[in-house]
Design a protein around this motif. Structure first.
Motif, mmCIF file in Angstrom:
data_model
loop_
_atom_site.group_PDB
_atom_site.id
_atom_site.type_symbol
_atom_site.label_atom_id
_atom_site.label_comp_id
_atom_site.label_asym_id
_atom_site.label_seq_id
_atom_site.Cartn_x
_atom_site.Cartn_y
_atom_site.Cartn_z
ATOM 1 N N SER A 25 0.821 -1.188 0.000
ATOM 2 C CA SER A 25 0.000 0.000 0.000
ATOM 3 C C SER A 25 0.864 1.250 0.000
ATOM 4 O O SER A 25 2.036 1.234 0.360
ATOM 5 C CB SER A 25 -0.916 0.006 1.238
ATOM 6 O OG SER A 25 -0.150 0.151 2.404
ATOM 7 N N LEU A 26 0.240 2.369 -0.423
ATOM 8 C CA LEU A 26 0.946 3.640 -0.425
ATOM 9 C C LEU A 26 1.365 4.024 0.981
ATOM 10 O O LEU A 26 2.436 4.585 1.212
ATOM 11 C CB LEU A 26 0.049 4.722 -1.044
ATOM 12 C CG LEU A 26 0.667 6.114 -1.219
ATOM 13 C CD1 LEU A 26 1.866 6.011 -2.161
ATOM 14 C CD2 LEU A 26 -0.372 7.079 -1.791
ATOM 15 N N ARG A 27 0.517 3.685 1.967
ATOM 16 C CA ARG A 27 0.839 3.992 3.357
ATOM 17 C C ARG A 27 2.112 3.265 3.787
ATOM 18 O O ARG A 27 2.966 3.807 4.481
ATOM 19 C CB ARG A 27 -0.326 3.593 4.262
ATOM 20 C CG ARG A 27 -0.161 3.965 5.711
ATOM 21 C CD ARG A 27 -1.374 3.533 6.524
ATOM 22 N NE ARG A 27 -2.588 4.129 5.983
ATOM 23 C CZ ARG A 27 -3.800 3.820 6.435
ATOM 24 N NH1 ARG A 27 -3.962 2.926 7.397
ATOM 25 N NH2 ARG A 27 -4.879 4.396 5.902
ATOM 26 N N THR A 28 2.247 2.005 3.371
ATOM 27 C CA THR A 28 3.439 1.234 3.707
ATOM 28 C C THR A 28 4.672 1.824 3.041
ATOM 29 O O THR A 28 5.752 1.862 3.631
ATOM 30 C CB THR A 28 3.253 -0.230 3.272
ATOM 31 O OG1 THR A 28 2.088 -0.748 3.903
ATOM 32 C CG2 THR A 28 4.450 -1.064 3.669
ATOM 33 N N LYS A 29 4.536 2.281 1.799
ATOM 34 C CA LYS A 29 5.656 2.877 1.095
ATOM 35 C C LYS A 29 6.132 4.147 1.786
ATOM 36 O O LYS A 29 7.326 4.460 1.774
ATOM 37 C CB LYS A 29 5.257 3.204 -0.348
ATOM 38 C CG LYS A 29 4.992 1.988 -1.232
ATOM 39 C CD LYS A 29 4.584 2.435 -2.624
ATOM 40 C CE LYS A 29 4.292 1.251 -3.526
ATOM 41 N NZ LYS A 29 3.842 1.667 -4.872
ATOM 42 N N ARG A 30 5.207 4.885 2.368
ATOM 43 C CA ARG A 30 5.553 6.163 2.983
ATOM 44 C C ARG A 30 6.147 6.007 4.379
ATOM 45 O O ARG A 30 6.743 6.951 4.908
ATOM 46 C CB ARG A 30 4.311 7.049 3.066
ATOM 47 C CG ARG A 30 3.845 7.589 1.720
ATOM 48 C CD ARG A 30 2.569 8.394 1.865
ATOM 49 N NE ARG A 30 2.172 9.009 0.605
ATOM 50 C CZ ARG A 30 1.031 9.672 0.424
ATOM 51 N NH1 ARG A 30 0.167 9.770 1.435
ATOM 52 N NH2 ARG A 30 0.744 10.207 -0.736
ATOM 53 N N LEU A 31 5.979 4.845 4.998
ATOM 54 C CA LEU A 31 6.434 4.681 6.377
ATOM 55 C C LEU A 31 7.936 4.916 6.539
ATOM 56 O O LEU A 31 8.343 5.687 7.421
ATOM 57 C CB LEU A 31 6.035 3.306 6.904
ATOM 58 C CG LEU A 31 6.484 2.980 8.333
ATOM 59 C CD1 LEU A 31 5.942 4.010 9.317
ATOM 60 C CD2 LEU A 31 6.051 1.579 8.729
ATOM 61 N N PRO A 32 8.815 4.283 5.742
ATOM 62 C CA PRO A 32 10.248 4.547 5.918
ATOM 63 C C PRO A 32 10.597 6.022 5.744
ATOM 64 O O PRO A 32 11.424 6.566 6.491
ATOM 65 C CB PRO A 32 10.906 3.676 4.837
ATOM 66 C CG PRO A 32 9.921 2.593 4.571
ATOM 67 C CD PRO A 32 8.580 3.242 4.718
ATOM 68 N N ALA A 33 9.960 6.694 4.768
ATOM 69 C CA ALA A 33 10.228 8.115 4.548
ATOM 70 C C ALA A 33 9.803 8.943 5.765
ATOM 71 O O ALA A 33 10.504 9.876 6.178
ATOM 72 C CB ALA A 33 9.510 8.604 3.295
ATOM 73 N N ALA A 34 8.647 8.596 6.349
ATOM 74 C CA ALA A 34 8.181 9.317 7.529
ATOM 75 C C ALA A 34 9.125 9.113 8.711
ATOM 76 O O ALA A 34 9.413 10.052 9.471
ATOM 77 C CB ALA A 34 6.769 8.854 7.895
#
Length: 253
Positions: free
Chosen positions: A2-11
């Motif tokens: 998911s897009l949310r999972t992709k954004r987690l490391p960046a966050a």
């Protein structure tokens, strides 16, 4: 993914940037003239340098460990062998500074107690995570490492929870400062518990065998599932257990 999972490391990297930049600025003061603010670090620079270097590597590489794409490759294992020791260095050096350095202005006994408590919890979580992966308990490994990482990255959360107080009331000191910083550790651990529990992990591998009379065993004990699920109703076909025993699929006999 998911897009949310992709954004987690960046966050997580963004949150890590706060203590990383502050740590780099702190190291740079070691070469500056001695002041009341940096005197304790100049007098004993080893703990602060170890702490900042260890925490920087732990926070940044640790954020990438949450990328599902990297977890499926050998990079996850190789990076973990760097990230985990750096986390231990950060935790132990933080305990060392809490005990060995004089308390800076605005701190007190309560904040020192919080630092000792959460620094010890971080070190213990990382050690337990290492022991879990050694026995191939992937679920326990994941939960313990998430807990350790949550404590280690709390310096970023501490800035987030402190800024509103500074805007409204000015720089916190004493009990107010201790409670604000302590709340960041609690918030991170609460999120870690939620994240670790909601994501299933692989269980420890089970050792299968048989008794002298041919009965199946699991980890040296009789396999109670065999009688109920060993054979399907279709002649010549058996149900073969797959993975950790949570599912089954048809297999040829």
């Amino acid at each position: 993914m998911s897009l949310r999972t992709k954004r987690l490391p960046a966050a997580l990297i963004l949150l890590s940037a706060i203590p990383v930049i502050a740590g780099a600025a702190r190291v740079s003061t070691l070469a500056a003239p001695v002041t009341a603010d940096n005197a304790r670090f100049v007098a004993a620079p080893v703990p602060i340098v170890l702490h900042i270097v260890g925490a920087t590597v732990f926070c940044l590489l640790g954020a990438l460990q949450f990328s599902p794409g990297l977890r499926r490759r050998s990079w996850h294992r190789i990076s973990g062998r760097i990230t985990l020791p750096c986390g231990l260095v950060a935790a132990v050096s933080g305990l060392w500074m809490t005990v060995g350095y004089p308390d800076p202005p605005g701190d007190g006994i309560l904040l020192a107690a919080f630092r000792l408590l959460f620094g010890s919890l971080m070190a213990a979580a990382l050690v337990l995570g290492y022991l879990a992966i050694r026995r191939r308990d992937f679920r326990a490994h994941r939960i313990w490492i998430i807990r350790g990482y949550a404590i280690g990255i709390a310096a970023g959360t501490q800035v987030v929870v402190t800024v509103p107080w500074v805007v409204l009331f000015g720089e916190p000191t004493g009990t107010a400062r201790a409670l604000l910083l302590g709340s960041a550790w609690v918030i991170n651990l609460a999120v870690a518990e939620w994240a670790g529990r909601r994501t299933p992990g692989r269980r420890p591998a089970q050792r299968r065998g048989s008794t002298p009379d041919g009965a199946s065993t699991v980890d040296g004990r009789p396999d109670a599932r065999v009688g109920a699920a060993e054979r399907s109703t279709t002649p010549g076909t058996a149900l073969v257990r797959w993975g950790d025993g949570d599912s089954a699929r048809p297999g040829d006999v």
